[in-house]
Design a protein around this motif. Structure first.
Motif, PDB file in Angstrom:
ATOM      1  N   GLU A 144       0.656   0.170  -5.683  1.00 41.00           N
ATOM      2  CA  GLU A 144      -0.415   1.152  -5.505  1.00 41.00           C
ATOM      3  C   GLU A 144      -1.462   0.903  -6.588  1.00 41.00           C
ATOM      4  O   GLU A 144      -1.122   0.817  -7.770  1.00 41.00           O
ATOM      5  CB  GLU A 144       0.131   2.583  -5.594  1.00 41.00           C
ATOM      6  CG  GLU A 144      -0.917   3.679  -5.617  1.00 41.00           C
ATOM      7  CD  GLU A 144      -1.897   3.650  -4.432  1.00 41.00           C
ATOM      8  OE1 GLU A 144      -1.467   3.635  -3.273  1.00 41.00           O
ATOM      9  OE2 GLU A 144      -3.127   3.636  -4.688  1.00 41.00           O
ATOM     10  N   ILE A 145      -2.714   0.795  -6.166  1.00 38.88           N
ATOM     11  CA  ILE A 145      -3.777   0.456  -7.107  1.00 38.88           C
ATOM     12  C   ILE A 145      -4.224   1.671  -7.926  1.00 38.88           C
ATOM     13  O   ILE A 145      -4.680   1.523  -9.050  1.00 38.88           O
ATOM     14  CB  ILE A 145      -4.967  -0.183  -6.359  1.00 38.88           C
ATOM     15  CG1 ILE A 145      -5.882  -0.933  -7.341  1.00 38.88           C
ATOM     16  CG2 ILE A 145      -5.733   0.821  -5.515  1.00 38.88           C
ATOM     17  CD1 ILE A 145      -6.893  -1.843  -6.671  1.00 38.88           C
ATOM     18  N   ASP A 179      -7.982   3.772  -2.545  1.00 41.01           N
ATOM     19  CA  ASP A 179      -8.915   2.650  -2.507  1.00 41.01           C
ATOM     20  C   ASP A 179      -9.208   2.369  -1.029  1.00 41.01           C
ATOM     21  O   ASP A 179      -8.302   2.047  -0.261  1.00 41.01           O
ATOM     22  CB  ASP A 179      -8.266   1.429  -3.170  1.00 41.01           C
ATOM     23  CG  ASP A 179      -9.247   0.294  -3.344  1.00 41.01           C
ATOM     24  OD1 ASP A 179     -10.078   0.073  -2.439  1.00 41.01           O
ATOM     25  OD2 ASP A 179      -9.174  -0.385  -4.377  1.00 41.01           O
ATOM     26  N   ASP A 234      -0.729  -1.211   4.802  1.00 38.87           N
ATOM     27  CA  ASP A 234      -1.205  -0.034   5.544  1.00 38.87           C
ATOM     28  C   ASP A 234      -2.498   0.411   4.862  1.00 38.87           C
ATOM     29  O   ASP A 234      -2.519   1.399   4.128  1.00 38.87           O
ATOM     30  CB  ASP A 234      -0.135   1.065   5.520  1.00 38.87           C
ATOM     31  CG  ASP A 234      -0.608   2.353   6.184  1.00 38.87           C
ATOM     32  OD1 ASP A 234      -1.625   2.333   6.907  1.00 38.87           O
ATOM     33  OD2 ASP A 234       0.064   3.391   5.968  1.00 38.87           O
ATOM     34  N   ALA A 281      -0.529  -1.766  -9.204  1.00 37.98           N
ATOM     35  CA  ALA A 281      -1.172  -3.087  -9.148  1.00 37.98           C
ATOM     36  C   ALA A 281      -2.080  -3.191  -7.941  1.00 37.98           C
ATOM     37  O   ALA A 281      -1.903  -2.488  -6.943  1.00 37.98           O
ATOM     38  CB  ALA A 281      -0.104  -4.186  -9.067  1.00 37.98           C
ATOM     39  N   ASP A 282      -3.050  -4.097  -8.038  1.00 34.46           N
ATOM     40  CA  ASP A 282      -3.869  -4.496  -6.903  1.00 34.46           C
ATOM     41  C   ASP A 282      -3.059  -5.529  -6.119  1.00 34.46           C
ATOM     42  O   ASP A 282      -2.568  -6.497  -6.703  1.00 34.46           O
ATOM     43  CB  ASP A 282      -5.166  -5.127  -7.440  1.00 34.46           C
ATOM     44  CG  ASP A 282      -6.095  -5.593  -6.336  1.00 34.46           C
ATOM     45  OD1 ASP A 282      -7.302  -5.432  -6.489  1.00 34.46           O
ATOM     46  OD2 ASP A 282      -5.606  -6.156  -5.321  1.00 34.46           O
ATOM     47  N   TYR A 283      -2.927  -5.334  -4.794  1.00 35.37           N
ATOM     48  CA  TYR A 283      -2.036  -6.241  -4.059  1.00 35.37           C
ATOM     49  C   TYR A 283      -2.484  -7.693  -4.126  1.00 35.37           C
ATOM     50  O   TYR A 283      -1.659  -8.598  -4.146  1.00 35.37           O
ATOM     51  CB  TYR A 283      -1.777  -5.791  -2.618  1.00 35.37           C
ATOM     52  CG  TYR A 283      -2.961  -5.482  -1.737  1.00 35.37           C
ATOM     53  CD1 TYR A 283      -3.885  -6.449  -1.382  1.00 35.37           C
ATOM     54  CD2 TYR A 283      -3.120  -4.206  -1.197  1.00 35.37           C
ATOM     55  CE1 TYR A 283      -4.949  -6.159  -0.535  1.00 35.37           C
ATOM     56  CE2 TYR A 283      -4.174  -3.904  -0.360  1.00 35.37           C
ATOM     57  CZ  TYR A 283      -5.089  -4.879  -0.029  1.00 35.37           C
ATOM     58  OH  TYR A 283      -6.139  -4.588   0.802  1.00 35.37           O
ATOM     59  N   THR A 327       0.845  -1.202   0.000  1.00 39.98           N
ATOM     60  CA  THR A 327       0.000   0.000   0.000  1.00 39.98           C
ATOM     61  C   THR A 327       0.880   1.252   0.000  1.00 39.98           C
ATOM     62  O   THR A 327       1.094   1.868   1.050  1.00 39.98           O
ATOM     63  CB  THR A 327      -0.928  -0.025   1.240  1.00 39.98           C
ATOM     64  OG1 THR A 327      -0.132  -0.320   2.397  1.00 39.98           O
ATOM     65  CG2 THR A 327      -2.037  -1.056   1.103  1.00 39.98           C
ATOM     66  N   LEU A 328       1.330   1.651  -1.180  1.00 39.32           N
ATOM     67  CA  LEU A 328       2.292   2.760  -1.301  1.00 39.32           C
ATOM     68  C   LEU A 328       1.777   4.089  -0.756  1.00 39.32           C
ATOM     69  O   LEU A 328       2.476   4.779  -0.024  1.00 39.32           O
ATOM     70  CB  LEU A 328       2.658   2.933  -2.782  1.00 39.32           C
ATOM     71  CG  LEU A 328       3.496   4.154  -3.124  1.00 39.32           C
ATOM     72  CD1 LEU A 328       4.952   3.937  -2.742  1.00 39.32           C
ATOM     73  CD2 LEU A 328       3.380   4.510  -4.604  1.00 39.32           C
ATOM     74  N   GLY A 329       0.556   4.496  -1.141  1.00 40.10           N
ATOM     75  CA  GLY A 329       0.059   5.827  -0.764  1.00 40.10           C
ATOM     76  C   GLY A 329       1.028   6.896  -1.222  1.00 40.10           C
ATOM     77  O   GLY A 329       1.458   6.912  -2.385  1.00 40.10           O
ATOM     78  N   LEU A 330       1.448   7.781  -0.302  1.00 40.98           N
ATOM     79  CA  LEU A 330       2.413   8.825  -0.672  1.00 40.98           C
ATOM     80  C   LEU A 330       3.860   8.382  -0.433  1.00 40.98           C
ATOM     81  O   LEU A 330       4.794   9.157  -0.609  1.00 40.98           O
ATOM     82  CB  LEU A 330       2.114  10.118   0.072  1.00 40.98           C
ATOM     83  CG  LEU A 330       0.883  10.871  -0.452  1.00 40.98           C
ATOM     84  CD1 LEU A 330       0.568  12.084   0.421  1.00 40.98           C
ATOM     85  CD2 LEU A 330       1.055  11.310  -1.899  1.00 40.98           C
ATOM     86  N   GLY A 331       4.022   7.147   0.023  1.00 40.63           N
ATOM     87  CA  GLY A 331       5.346   6.527  -0.006  1.00 40.63           C
ATOM     88  C   GLY A 331       6.253   6.718   1.194  1.00 40.63           C
ATOM     89  O   GLY A 331       7.393   6.252   1.167  1.00 40.63           O
ATOM     90  N   SER A 332       5.783   7.355   2.278  1.00 35.65           N
ATOM     91  CA  SER A 332       6.683   7.583   3.423  1.00 35.65           C
ATOM     92  C   SER A 332       7.188   6.276   4.017  1.00 35.65           C
ATOM     93  O   SER A 332       8.384   6.127   4.287  1.00 35.65           O
ATOM     94  CB  SER A 332       5.979   8.367   4.533  1.00 35.65           C
ATOM     95  OG  SER A 332       5.763   9.661   4.108  1.00 35.65           O
ATOM     96  N   ASP A 333       6.279   5.321   4.226  1.00 36.80           N
ATOM     97  CA  ASP A 333       6.715   4.044   4.817  1.00 36.80           C
ATOM     98  C   ASP A 333       7.704   3.336   3.887  1.00 36.80           C
ATOM     99  O   ASP A 333       8.692   2.775   4.355  1.00 36.80           O
ATOM    100  CB  ASP A 333       5.511   3.125   5.080  1.00 36.80           C
ATOM    101  CG  ASP A 333       4.705   3.565   6.301  1.00 36.80           C
ATOM    102  OD1 ASP A 333       5.282   4.184   7.215  1.00 36.80           O
ATOM    103  OD2 ASP A 333       3.489   3.281   6.340  1.00 36.80           O
TER     104      ASP A 333
HETATM  105  C1  LIG Z   1      -3.090   4.529   4.048  1.00 41.33           C
HETATM  106  S1  LIG Z   1      -2.461   4.617   2.426  1.00 41.33           S
HETATM  107  C2  LIG Z   1      -0.794   4.064   2.622  1.00 41.33           C
HETATM  108  C3  LIG Z   1       0.098   5.110   3.175  1.00 41.33           C
HETATM  109  C4  LIG Z   1       1.567   4.756   3.080  1.00 41.33           C
HETATM  110  N1  LIG Z   1       1.921   3.679   3.968  1.00 41.33           N
HETATM  111  C5  LIG Z   1       2.452   5.967   3.311  1.00 41.33           C
HETATM  112  O1  LIG Z   1       3.407   5.888   4.116  1.00 41.33           O
HETATM  113  O2  LIG Z   1       2.208   7.023   2.671  1.00 41.33           O
HETATM  114  C6  LIG Z   1      -3.173   3.241   1.626  1.00 41.33           C
HETATM  115  C7  LIG Z   1      -2.889   3.177   0.134  1.00 41.33           C
HETATM  116  O3  LIG Z   1      -3.108   1.842  -0.317  1.00 41.33           O
HETATM  117  C8  LIG Z   1      -3.750   1.884  -1.566  1.00 41.33           C
HETATM  118  N2  LIG Z   1      -4.483   0.619  -1.744  1.00 41.33           N
HETATM  119  C9  LIG Z   1      -5.671   0.265  -1.176  1.00 41.33           C
HETATM  120  N3  LIG Z   1      -6.078  -0.937  -1.612  1.00 41.33           N
HETATM  121  C10 LIG Z   1      -5.101  -1.381  -2.466  1.00 41.33           C
HETATM  122  C11 LIG Z   1      -4.947  -2.562  -3.243  1.00 41.33           C
HETATM  123  N4  LIG Z   1      -5.876  -3.537  -3.246  1.00 41.33           N
HETATM  124  N5  LIG Z   1      -3.819  -2.716  -3.973  1.00 41.33           N
HETATM  125  C12 LIG Z   1      -2.869  -1.729  -3.987  1.00 41.33           C
HETATM  126  N6  LIG Z   1      -2.993  -0.559  -3.302  1.00 41.33           N
HETATM  127  C13 LIG Z   1      -4.087  -0.387  -2.540  1.00 41.33           C
HETATM  128  C14 LIG Z   1      -4.679   3.087  -1.457  1.00 41.33           C
HETATM  129  O4  LIG Z   1      -5.085   3.538  -2.743  1.00 41.33           O
HETATM  130  C15 LIG Z   1      -3.804   4.066  -0.684  1.00 41.33           C
HETATM  131  O5  LIG Z   1      -3.055   4.869  -1.549  1.00 41.33           O
END
Ligand SMILES: C[S@@+](CC[C@H](N)C(=O)[O-])C[C@H]1O[C@@H](n2cnc3c(N)ncnc32)[C@H](O)[C@@H]1O
Length: 257
Positions: free
Chosen positions: A127-128, A203, A182, A162-164, A106-112
């Motif tokens: 990241e989906i 998502d 995450d 991709a979808d995880y 779950t990349l999001g903005l990528g900090s982790d």
């Molecule tokens: C809470 S954020 C993650 C934040 C990230 N850990 C960070 O440090 O910025 C969750 C992310 O996971 C993505 N996500 C949710 N379901 C997903 C899936 N099935 N496959 C890939 N990414 C997904 C969301 O679109 C969102 O960008």
């Protein structure tokens, strides 16, 4: 997904148009020359809610909730802490070591991902949402400041749109040391959370047990999930809450493989 157009800031550099067209092509979105239109006017004309804007040669996503752009955010402080030997809750919960191969689902903005990459040097992040993935991919490759350890860590992250669940299904058994989730929190939106800007694009579906099972098959050592400390997701999905962060609203759950 086509609820987007790509354009440039009003007074942009000449090469911003080229970059905007590249983003539009990569994402299969429409590129619209900015001319002198306001963003609101463009939204009305093209009947879209979101705009991917190239400003100062960097992509900015403009949604009805505000702007989203790549920045290392908390990764700066967390890497500073790690360099001073102060630790980091994710790194400690997952017992990440140099050389570990990590899948951040779950990349999001990528900090982790950046923090994981600082320690392990081998992170693949999924990241989906294709626009978010492309903006963060560009940011990780091109963002620059005066903190080489942070920059080096972000340059090493490999981002896959991709979808995880789909991705995990195609991974071999034990092909990563750690798989990390995450997901967007089920309950209790934390107002100060750095993740709030991406809510319109992220998502929001809950993590499903089938994905956790796949992650356990793929992870040689453990699967880790971040959630609201009071969340019932840990119990529902079989995660044991890791120690640390006693007074924090966020916890990390671990399943040992
Ligand atoms: C809470 S954020 C993650 C934040 C990230 N850990 C960070 O440090 O910025 C969750 C992310 O996971 C993505 N996500 C949710 N379901 C997903 C899936 N099935 N496959 C890939 N990414 C997904 C969301 O679109 C969102 O960008």
């Amino acid at each position: 997904m086509q609820n987007f157009i790509v354009t440039t800031a009003r007074k942009s550099k000449a090469d911003s148009g080229i970059l905007a067209e590249t983003f539009a092509r990569n994402l299969n979105l429409k590129f619209v020359p900015r001319a002198d239109f306001s963003l609101d006017a463009l939204k009305k004309i093209y009947r879209v809610e979101n705009i991917l804007l190239i400003r100062n040669n960097f992509p900015v996503i403009v949604t009805n909730e505000g702007e989203i752009f790549f920045h290392p955010n908390t990764a700066h402080l967390r890497i500073k802490n790690l360099r001073q030997g102060l630790g980091d809750r994710l790194i400690d919960a997952a017992k990440i070591q140099a050389g570990d191969k990590i899948l951040d689902c779950t990349l999001g903005l990528g900090s982790d991902s950046i923090v994981l990459s600082f320690v392990s040097e081998n992170v693949t992040a999924l990241e989906i949402n294709p626009v978010l993935a492309e903006v963060v991919r560009y940011g990780m490759k091109n963002f620059s400041d005066d903190t080489p350890p942070v920059i080096d860590a972000m340059r090493r992250v490999e981002i896959v749109t991709a979808d995880y669940f789909d991705y995990l299904k195609n991974c071999a058994e034990n092909s990563f040391d750690v798989v990390y989730f995450d997901p967007m929190f089920r309950h209790g939106i934390i107002k100060s959370s750095g993740i709030n800007p991406i809510r319109p694009l992220a998502d929001n579906r809950p993590l499903e047990i089938d994905s956790v099972r796949e992650a356990c098959r793929v992870a040689r050592r453990c699967v880790v999930m971040k959630e609201n400390s009071r969340s019932s997701e840990f119990a529902r999905l079989g995660f044991k809450i890791a120690g640390g962060g006693k007074y924090s609203s966020i916890s990390f759950g671990v399943i040992d493989s």
